[in-house]
Motif scaffolding. Structure first.
Motif, PDB file in Angstrom:
ATOM      1  N   CYS A 298       0.686  -1.398   0.043  1.00 37.52           N
ATOM      2  CA  CYS A 298      -0.170   0.193   0.090  1.00 37.52           C
ATOM      3  C   CYS A 298       1.197   1.657   0.074  1.00 37.52           C
ATOM      4  O   CYS A 298       2.014   1.009   1.031  1.00 37.52           O
ATOM      5  N   ASP A 299       0.873   2.065  -0.341  1.00 34.36           N
ATOM      6  CA  ASP A 299       1.540   3.502  -0.345  1.00 34.36           C
ATOM      7  C   ASP A 299       0.763   4.827  -0.479  1.00 34.36           C
ATOM      8  O   ASP A 299       0.902   5.642   0.117  1.00 34.36           O
ATOM      9  N   ASN A 300      -0.175   3.894   0.643  1.00 39.43           N
ATOM     10  CA  ASN A 300      -1.569   4.957   0.874  1.00 39.43           C
ATOM     11  C   ASN A 300      -2.140   4.723   2.602  1.00 39.43           C
ATOM     12  O   ASN A 300      -2.686   4.868   2.361  1.00 39.43           O
ATOM     13  N   ILE A 301      -0.869   5.138   3.268  1.00 40.85           N
ATOM     14  CA  ILE A 301      -0.732   4.625   5.103  1.00 40.85           C
ATOM     15  C   ILE A 301      -0.745   6.160   5.794  1.00 40.85           C
ATOM     16  O   ILE A 301      -0.705   6.745   5.998  1.00 40.85           O
ATOM     17  N   PHE A 302      -1.809   5.868   6.426  1.00 38.63           N
ATOM     18  CA  PHE A 302      -2.305   6.945   7.276  1.00 38.63           C
ATOM     19  C   PHE A 302      -2.065   5.922   8.626  1.00 38.63           C
ATOM     20  O   PHE A 302      -2.213   5.115   9.359  1.00 38.63           O
ATOM     21  N   LEU A 303      -0.844   6.756   8.930  1.00 38.69           N
ATOM     22  CA  LEU A 303      -0.706   6.212  10.075  1.00 38.69           C
ATOM     23  C   LEU A 303      -1.262   6.592  12.183  1.00 38.69           C
ATOM     24  O   LEU A 303      -0.878   7.837  12.306  1.00 38.69           O
ATOM     25  N   TRP A 304      -1.824   6.034  12.769  1.00 35.43           N
ATOM     26  CA  TRP A 304      -2.333   6.361  13.850  1.00 35.43           C
ATOM     27  C   TRP A 304      -1.549   6.674  14.643  1.00 35.43           C
ATOM     28  O   TRP A 304      -0.887   4.712  15.239  1.00 35.43           O
ATOM     29  N   ASP A 305      -0.666   6.868  16.142  1.00 37.22           N
ATOM     30  CA  ASP A 305       0.008   6.559  16.697  1.00 37.22           C
ATOM     31  C   ASP A 305      -0.742   6.940  17.979  1.00 37.22           C
ATOM     32  O   ASP A 305      -1.233   7.962  17.688  1.00 37.22           O
ATOM     33  N   TYR A 306      -0.193   7.126  18.950  1.00 41.07           N
ATOM     34  CA  TYR A 306      -0.939   7.017  20.945  1.00 41.07           C
ATOM     35  C   TYR A 306      -0.157   7.181  21.161  1.00 41.07           C
ATOM     36  O   TYR A 306       1.338   6.808  21.541  1.00 41.07           O
ATOM     37  N   GLY A 307       0.341   8.832  22.227  1.00 43.35           N
ATOM     38  CA  GLY A 307       1.282   9.142  22.911  1.00 43.35           C
ATOM     39  C   GLY A 307       0.729  10.075  24.515  1.00 43.35           C
ATOM     40  O   GLY A 307       2.043  10.917  24.903  1.00 43.35           O
ATOM     41  N   ILE A 308       0.096   9.383  25.688  1.00 42.14           N
ATOM     42  CA  ILE A 308      -0.517   9.597  26.230  1.00 42.14           C
ATOM     43  C   ILE A 308      -0.994   8.256  27.050  1.00 42.14           C
ATOM     44  O   ILE A 308      -1.295   7.498  26.825  1.00 42.14           O
ATOM     45  N   ASN A 309      -1.394   8.704  28.902  1.00 51.21           N
ATOM     46  CA  ASN A 309      -2.219   7.672  29.071  1.00 51.21           C
ATOM     47  C   ASN A 309      -3.588   8.200  29.100  1.00 51.21           C
ATOM     48  O   ASN A 309      -3.798   9.008  29.529  1.00 51.21           O
ATOM     49  N   PHE A 310      -4.090   7.863  28.377  1.00 52.74           N
ATOM     50  CA  PHE A 310      -5.616   7.474  28.270  1.00 52.74           C
ATOM     51  C   PHE A 310      -6.218   7.547  29.836  1.00 52.74           C
ATOM     52  O   PHE A 310      -7.568   7.538  29.596  1.00 52.74           O
ATOM     53  N   ASP A 311      -5.871   6.678  30.908  1.00 53.32           N
ATOM     54  CA  ASP A 311      -7.130   6.539  31.467  1.00 53.32           C
ATOM     55  C   ASP A 311      -6.420   8.062  32.428  1.00 53.32           C
ATOM     56  O   ASP A 311      -6.751   7.595  33.895  1.00 53.32           O
ATOM     57  N   ASN A 312      -5.651   7.982  32.468  1.00 51.11           N
ATOM     58  CA  ASN A 312      -5.037   9.419  33.185  1.00 51.11           C
ATOM     59  C   ASN A 312      -4.172  10.571  32.933  1.00 51.11           C
ATOM     60  O   ASN A 312      -2.949  10.037  32.625  1.00 51.11           O
ATOM     61  N   TYR A 313      -4.347  11.634  32.227  1.00 50.14           N
ATOM     62  CA  TYR A 313      -3.815  12.247  30.928  1.00 50.14           C
ATOM     63  C   TYR A 313      -3.006  12.927  31.539  1.00 50.14           C
ATOM     64  O   TYR A 313      -1.942  13.817  32.191  1.00 50.14           O
ATOM     65  N   LEU A 314      -3.229  13.387  33.472  1.00 44.05           N
ATOM     66  CA  LEU A 314      -2.588  13.710  34.156  1.00 44.05           C
ATOM     67  C   LEU A 314      -1.417  13.129  34.451  1.00 44.05           C
ATOM     68  O   LEU A 314       0.071  13.669  34.985  1.00 44.05           O
ATOM     69  N   SER A 315      -1.325  11.714  34.985  1.00 45.94           N
ATOM     70  CA  SER A 315       0.224  11.104  35.136  1.00 45.94           C
ATOM     71  C   SER A 315       1.552  11.140  33.805  1.00 45.94           C
ATOM     72  O   SER A 315       1.332  11.190  33.545  1.00 45.94           O
ATOM     73  N   PRO A 316       2.547  11.204  35.096  1.00 38.65           N
ATOM     74  CA  PRO A 316       3.806  11.636  33.727  1.00 38.65           C
ATOM     75  C   PRO A 316       3.883  10.465  32.781  1.00 38.65           C
ATOM     76  O   PRO A 316       2.980   9.238  33.543  1.00 38.65           O
ATOM     77  N   PHE A 317       3.745  10.217  31.833  1.00 42.26           N
ATOM     78  CA  PHE A 317       4.019   9.574  30.402  1.00 42.26           C
ATOM     79  C   PHE A 317       5.664   9.912  30.507  1.00 42.26           C
ATOM     80  O   PHE A 317       5.406  10.436  28.902  1.00 42.26           O
ATOM     81  N   PRO A 318       6.511   9.103  30.489  1.00 39.40           N
ATOM     82  CA  PRO A 318       7.788   9.968  29.449  1.00 39.40           C
ATOM     83  C   PRO A 318       7.870   9.340  28.257  1.00 39.40           C
ATOM     84  O   PRO A 318       8.803   7.958  28.404  1.00 39.40           O
ATOM     85  N   ASN A 319       7.862   9.725  27.597  1.00 33.86           N
ATOM     86  CA  ASN A 319       7.866   8.824  25.901  1.00 33.86           C
ATOM     87  C   ASN A 319       8.039  10.062  25.056  1.00 33.86           C
ATOM     88  O   ASN A 319       8.292   9.659  23.862  1.00 33.86           O
ATOM     89  N   LEU A 320       8.218  11.264  25.459  1.00 34.40           N
ATOM     90  CA  LEU A 320       8.948  12.277  24.140  1.00 34.40           C
ATOM     91  C   LEU A 320      10.400  11.629  23.519  1.00 34.40           C
ATOM     92  O   LEU A 320       9.898  12.396  22.350  1.00 34.40           O
ATOM     93  N   GLN A 321      10.612  10.881  24.102  1.00 35.76           N
ATOM     94  CA  GLN A 321      12.088  10.511  23.311  1.00 35.76           C
ATOM     95  C   GLN A 321      12.311   9.056  22.390  1.00 35.76           C
ATOM     96  O   GLN A 321      12.652   9.177  21.407  1.00 35.76           O
ATOM     97  N   THR A 322      10.593   9.114  22.453  1.00 36.25           N
ATOM     98  CA  THR A 322      10.619   8.414  21.260  1.00 36.25           C
ATOM     99  C   THR A 322       9.922   8.212  20.108  1.00 36.25           C
ATOM    100  O   THR A 322       9.779   7.885  19.328  1.00 36.25           O
ATOM    101  N   ILE A 323       8.970   9.788  20.753  1.00 33.76           N
ATOM    102  CA  ILE A 323       8.121  10.342  19.441  1.00 33.76           C
ATOM    103  C   ILE A 323       8.629  10.463  17.879  1.00 33.76           C
ATOM    104  O   ILE A 323       7.931  10.030  17.535  1.00 33.76           O
ATOM    105  N   LYS A 324       9.732  11.115  18.573  1.00 34.58           N
ATOM    106  CA  LYS A 324      10.970  11.097  16.724  1.00 34.58           C
ATOM    107  C   LYS A 324      11.321   9.990  16.667  1.00 34.58           C
ATOM    108  O   LYS A 324      10.825  10.472  14.524  1.00 34.58           O
ATOM    109  N   ASP A 325      11.838   9.073  16.772  1.00 32.88           N
ATOM    110  CA  ASP A 325      12.524   7.732  16.795  1.00 32.88           C
ATOM    111  C   ASP A 325      11.274   6.759  15.876  1.00 32.88           C
ATOM    112  O   ASP A 325      11.336   6.480  14.076  1.00 32.88           O
TER     113      ASP A 325
END
Length: 424
Positions: A298-325
């Motif tokens: 497929c040449d038309n991929i729409f990638l849906w990525d997730y980057g927060i704790n959906f059970d608790n938005y206020l909870s620390p979620f140290p994944n910023l370093q993986t976003i770029k990768d």
């Protein structure tokens, strides 16, 4: 002037006047550029800003940011240094993804925030905002379920018509009804060409009737019946783009059927952990096999990525370093559209920084993430920046050092022995 050029002119007039800059800026459309791309150049004493569609607005914002050193934080908050003289750097900018979707709580009430962060919304692209989990909107069980339960998924010994039900994708009557509905929608919205035919949310609710089961056995995945159905729709609407989900039970690509050229596959990595990149943890490696499989057909991929704790938005979620990768991985696999679902609500974990970093990297995944993070913190937090950065890096180090399994549906209690242990 079209609406995008007028928008760009309004933004420039507002901030160039405030900065005391009286130079001449010329705006123009350039449809020869790729979608959303822009150029900045010079002609004598004139600054030339051009772009394709929204690109001309992005050119204006980039000029303010790069040449005038302006930072716009949203909600009317910004920093705009004064200059007696500026130096223009001619350049052409082409976004890594032709569609970039994320979130920032300030976007709802501030249209400039959306332009500055170069973000789009499903209603911009998808007909009637039909962009995900569309089964019940296109074939409502309240209308068809009682008289035609055969239109809906069979499992557990019976049909399951309902607002969250899947379809029986091998039923030819379903195909005809849905195509009639799409024809009407496309005529109602001639300015848009993309629509989604995608499963409702939920796991293991797909149809297991004899016909669907036979297709799944051939294809080696429940995605088989759905993709064949979507291809049949796309064949009837060759000038439109038909989107579908590869999500939960359909994340694995089929063995035999490839998407038609006008089919877009919205691939979701919902089950992957977030403490390291997708290449570096077992759950991510399982998803990578699916990404590689879909990108091969497929040449038309729409990638849906997730980057927060959906059970608790206020909870620390140290994944910023993986976003770029991860974004680099998506770009390397030919992803054309990207939704980074970080739900940056007010008070959420590093909401402002998260939105800033994600938007910059969706435009250019190869940008220096450390420099972006440092720039944001120094300009946004001022004298507190060193302490905020130390806090971020301490969390990231704790996540990696304790081998935490960072998941998007975890209670903060899950982290009491690692990133949220007493001494941290």
């Amino acid at each position: 002037q079209d609406s995008y050029t007028r928008t760009a002119a309004g933004i420039l007039e507002r901030f160039l006047t405030e900065a005391g800059y009286g130079g001449m800026v010329v705006l123009s459309e350039d449809p020869a550029l790729p979608e959303d791309a822009f150029k900045i150049g010079l002609e004598g004493s004139k600054v030339l800003l051009s772009g394709n569609g929204k690109g001309v607005v992005y050119a204006a914002c980039d000029f303010l940011e790069q040449e005038l050193g302006m930072d716009y934080w949203g909600g009317g908050e910004y920093d705009l240094p004064r200059h007696n003289r500026i130096q223009v750097r001619p350049r052409t900018e082409i976004p890594a993804f032709r569609y970039r979707q994320s979130s920032h709580y300030r976007m709802a009430a501030d249209s400039l925030c959306r332009w500055w962060y170069r973000l789009e919304e499903p209603k911009d692209l998808f007909v009637d905002n039909l962009w995900v989990h569309t089964c019940n909107r296109l074939l409502p069980a309240s209308r068809y379920g009682r008289e035609h339960p055969e239109y809906y998924a069979w499992y557990g010994g019976q049909r399951h018509p309902g607002s969250a039900s899947q379809w029986c994708f091998t039923n030819p009557e379903v195909l005809d009804i849905v195509c009639e509905r799409l024809d009407s929608l496309f005529k109602e919205h001639p300015e848009q060409t993309m629509i989604s035919i995608s499963q409702n949310d939920g796991s293991d609710t797909y149809c297991r009737c004899a016909m669907c089961r036979a297709v799944m056995d051939e294809e080696g995945s429940p995605s088989g019946p759905i993709l064949r159905f979507v291809n049949a729709v796309a064949e009837r609407f060759p000038d439109k783009e038909i989107s579908t989900l590869a999500y939960l039970f359909t994340v694995k690509p089929p063995k035999l059927t490839a998407p038609r050229e006008n089919v877009s596959v919205m691939l979701c990595d919902i089950d992957s952990r977030r403490q390291t990149s997708l290449r570096e943890n077992p759950s991510g490696k399982a998803f990578m096999e699916c990404l590689e499989g879909w990108s091969a057909i497929c040449d038309n991929i729409f990638l849906w990525d997730y980057g927060i704790n959906f059970d608790n938005y206020l909870s620390p979620f140290p994944n910023l370093q993986t976003i770029k990768d991860n974004m680099v991985i998506f770009q390397e696999h030919g992803v054309k559209m990207h939704f980074s679902q970080i739900n940056s609500s007010r008070g959420g974990d590093m909401a402002e920084l998260r939105s800033y970093l994600v938007s910059k990297l969706m435009w250019n995944p190869k940008a220096n993430a450390d420099s972006l993070e440092r720039h944001f913190c120094e300009r946004y937090y001022g004298a507190a920046a060193p302490y905020i950065l130390r806090y971020i890096h301490m969390q990231e180090g704790a996540a990696v050092g304790t081998d935490v399994d960072l998941f998007i549906y975890d209670s903060p209690v899950s982290y009491k022995n690692n990133i949220l242990r007493p001494e941290l």
